[in-house]
Scaffold this motif. Structure first.
Motif, short mmCIF file in Angstrom:
data_model
loop_
_atom_site.label_atom_id
_atom_site.label_comp_id
_atom_site.label_asym_id
_atom_site.label_seq_id
_atom_site.Cartn_x
_atom_site.Cartn_y
_atom_site.Cartn_z
N SER A 118 0.93 -1.12 -0.03
CA SER A 118 0.00 0.03 -0.08
C SER A 118 0.96 1.14 -0.06
O SER A 118 1.82 1.35 0.81
CB SER A 118 -0.91 -0.05 1.22
N ALA A 146 -4.89 4.17 1.92
CA ALA A 146 -4.83 2.98 0.62
C ALA A 146 -5.15 1.77 1.57
O ALA A 146 -5.85 0.86 1.13
CB ALA A 146 -3.39 3.16 0.24
N ARG A 183 -2.77 -1.03 -3.12
CA ARG A 183 -3.01 0.40 -4.08
C ARG A 183 -2.39 1.49 -3.55
O ARG A 183 -1.81 1.55 -2.51
CB ARG A 183 -4.54 0.62 -3.95
N TYR A 184 -2.78 2.54 -4.15
CA TYR A 184 -1.86 3.85 -3.87
C TYR A 184 -2.88 4.80 -3.55
O TYR A 184 -4.23 5.00 -4.14
CB TYR A 184 -0.87 4.39 -4.84
N GLN A 185 -2.67 5.90 -2.56
CA GLN A 185 -3.59 6.90 -2.29
C GLN A 185 -2.83 8.33 -2.16
O GLN A 185 -1.64 8.20 -1.61
CB GLN A 185 -4.28 6.54 -0.94
#
Length: 605
Positions: free
Chosen positions: A303, A330, A337-339
């Motif tokens: 993440s 994330a 995933r990325y945030q």
């Protein structure tokens, strides 16, 4: 006298063809304490000077073969003997003879018979000259030796100093590397990253550099690798991930390990957010390939939280903080995933920080309250206990529920104080109701389970409230139990020995392991409300519910169904032969007074 003894012994050459004269010379010069060499001819004298250096030569003028004048002439022609002082000894006193002697190179002319004292005096002058000359030469030699030795010492000292400087610089570099790099992966550590980050912020604010971004990266479910394969395997995975992370970066980027499975990247010289998200996508793509760890094939995901530099940031730690917030989001969104950090997240963080600050004073301000949800015995339809649920009556935000309150307490380290208050308050309330057949269930977090003095706290709470420890039940989730697996079994066994029952909460949402149900002293299993909520819908999985209840009963464990809200829910959990149930169908969590009234009146039929 002390000085003369320190002077070297020199040689004096005595040349005379008559033995009695040589004996007289020896007797006169012996008091000088020098080496006396006697020869009887000029030829012998010439041979003698080839073998030895003399301070002075005393030579007879008239001798067979080479006389004194011929001998002195030959001596003056030779380099070795040219400068030796020569004193003529003669029985001739005429002036011509004396002048010829001086012209030939003699330094003095003594008449026979000679006065011993006068002879010694004259000879001693040349002896002392030669001694001083030799002493001076020896001093020069000694000085040169000492200079050479000192020079050699200085050269050696310089070399040693150079080595020491090199070693010290090497040691300093090694210490710097150790102080600023992670020992496991070799990546820069937090200290070095912060130095780079603060410099990047300063340059950006002077508009001396292009934009940059910061990433926080966390390996998903890394703890399960450590727990299942051991820490050595975990270290191998971290090292392999570090190398793969580096392969995704440009030369200007800096990757760092902050600790555990947490990494960070400083992306230097980017033009917009898309540069950062492209790197995040490269990292995610690089993790598609498996890792070889301890001969096993492992897959890992990560993440990622991203923050881009802007005018609101003054220090590097502010960027790191917001990147960490984005990382947390994330993970909340499902991991792998990325945030990207935005202003809404910032507002949430500010509000969270304010709540954390307020919580530190909530207990002393008497802002915490307990609500009680009844637990029903299904066979009789009677209340057999309550679950104590903590609420924070915040003066501005109203009631803050446990889903928000407990994580804040754990994050700020206040979970112990909160837990102590809940234990004491719940037990005190149960004692106040005066119902010895009622049980009180209290939730226990992973951090509380890890407390070494937990049993002492529980014992004190029940004792001060005047209740039987058997009336207290502790609810712990599967994930909390697994978080401190090494100590959980011992701690829970000691709690059971106190007479306090253990209830496994939210079963079916975590590990759902059969082994620890058998190994741990679990008296009750609470089926998570998510399973109950599906009853009567297309998503209902009755076989799972039946399996859970059957498993518990086979192990001699009672079952409580959570989240019962409808008649259909109630009927189904009865069919499954669950012993107990709780949920809005019976009652919402109640304040203490309302719970007391419910105890008195009982449930409505």
């Amino acid at each position: 006298m002390e000085a003369s003894r320190e002077l070297p012994v020199v040689s004096i050459l005595l040349v005379d063809d008559r033995p009695e004269n040589l004996c007289a010379l020896e007797a006169s010069l012996e008091p000088l304490g020098q080496r006396l060499v006697c020869v009887s001819s000029g030829d012998d004298a010439l041979r003698a000077v080839l073998d030895e250096d003399f301070a002075v030569i005393l030579i007879d003028v008239k001798m067979p073969g080479l006389d004194g004048f011929e001998t002195i002439e030959l001596l003056r022609e030779r380099e070795r003997s040219r400068h030796i002082p020569i004193i003529f000894l003669s029985g001739y006193s005429d002036d011509d003879h004396v002048l010829c002697s001086y012209s030939a190179g003699a330094v003095d002319y003594l008449l026979k018979p000679f006065n011993s004292d006068a002879l010694r005096s004259k000879v001693s002058v040349f002896v002392h000259l030669r001694q001083n000359e030799l002493a001076l030469k020896a001093a020069h030699v000694d000085l040169e030796r000492r200079v050479e030795e000192r020079t050699a010492e200085l050269v050696a000292s310089n070399k040693a100093l150079e080595r020491e400087i090199i070693e010290r610089k090497t040691a300093e570099q090694r210490l710097f590397e150790q102080a600023h790099h992670d020992g496991l992966t070799g990546l820069p550590n937090r200290a070095l990253l912060m130095a780079h980050l603060d410099r990047a912020v300063a340059q950006w604010r002077r508009r001396a550099a292009r934009g940059f971004a910061v990433m926080m990266i966390d390996l998903d479910r890394f703890k399960s690798v450590n727990d299942s394969l051991g820490h050595l395997a975990g270290d191998q995975l971290l090292t392999s991930f570090a190398r793969r992370l580096e392969s995704c970066l440009r030369e200007v980027d800096t990757a760092a390990r902050l600790g555990g499975d947490e990494f960070a990247v400083l992306l230097d010289g980017i033009t917009d957010l898309r540069d950062a998200t492209r790197l995040a996508e490269r990292i995610q793509h690089a993790l598609v390939r498996s890792f070889s760890v301890d001969g096993k094939e492992l897959f890992a995901s990560a993440s990622i939280g991203i923050v881009v530099m802007n005018d609101s940031y003054r220090r590097g730690d502010e960027l790191l903080r917001d990147a960490d917030t984005a990382l947390y989001r994330a993970k909340e969104a499902g991991r792998a995933r990325y945030q990207v950090f935005d202003l809404d997240m910032h507002a949430t963080v500010v509000a969270q920080l304010a709540l954390e600050a307020d919580l530190s004073r909530a207990i002393e301000r008497d802002e915490l309250v307990l609500h009680y949800q009844p637990i029903i015995e299904l066979e009789r339809g009677a209340i057999v206990g309550f679950e104590a649920l903590v609420r924070w009556d915040h003066p501005m935000h109203g009631l803050v529920l446990p889903t928000t309150l407990v994580p804040i307490a754990e994050e700020t380290g206040m979970i112990r104080q909160l837990g102590q208050w809940v234990f004491a308050s719940a037990c005190k309330q149960l004692g106040a109701w005066g119902q010895p057949d009622l049980e009180m269930s209290v939730n226990l977090s992973a951090q509380q389970l890890a407390q070494t003095d937990l049993c002492s706290e529980l014992e004190r709470a029940t004792r001060e409230a005047g209740i039987d420890p058997g009336q207290l039940k502790l609810e712990i989730t599967e994930s909390a139990m697994m978080a401190c697996l090494t100590t959980a079994k011992q701690t829970l066994s000691r709690i059971r020995d106190l007479g306090i029952a253990i209830s496994l909460d939210d079963f079916g949402t975590g590990y759902s392991s059969l082994s620890y149900l058998h190994e741990f002293p679990v008296a009750e299993l609470k089926v998570d409300r998510s399973f109950v909520q599906r009853i009567g819908s297309s998503e209902e999985r009755p076989e799972i519910l039946r399996a859970i209840v059957s498993l518990a009963h086979n192990l001699g464990i009672q079952v409580t169904a959570e989240g019962v809200e409808t008649v259909a829910h109630l009927e189904r959990v009865r069919q499954l032969e669950c012993e107990h149930a709780q949920g809005y169908y019976f009652a919402r969590p109640l304040e203490a007074a309302a719970a007391r009234d419910l105890i008195v009146t009982g449930l409505p039929r």
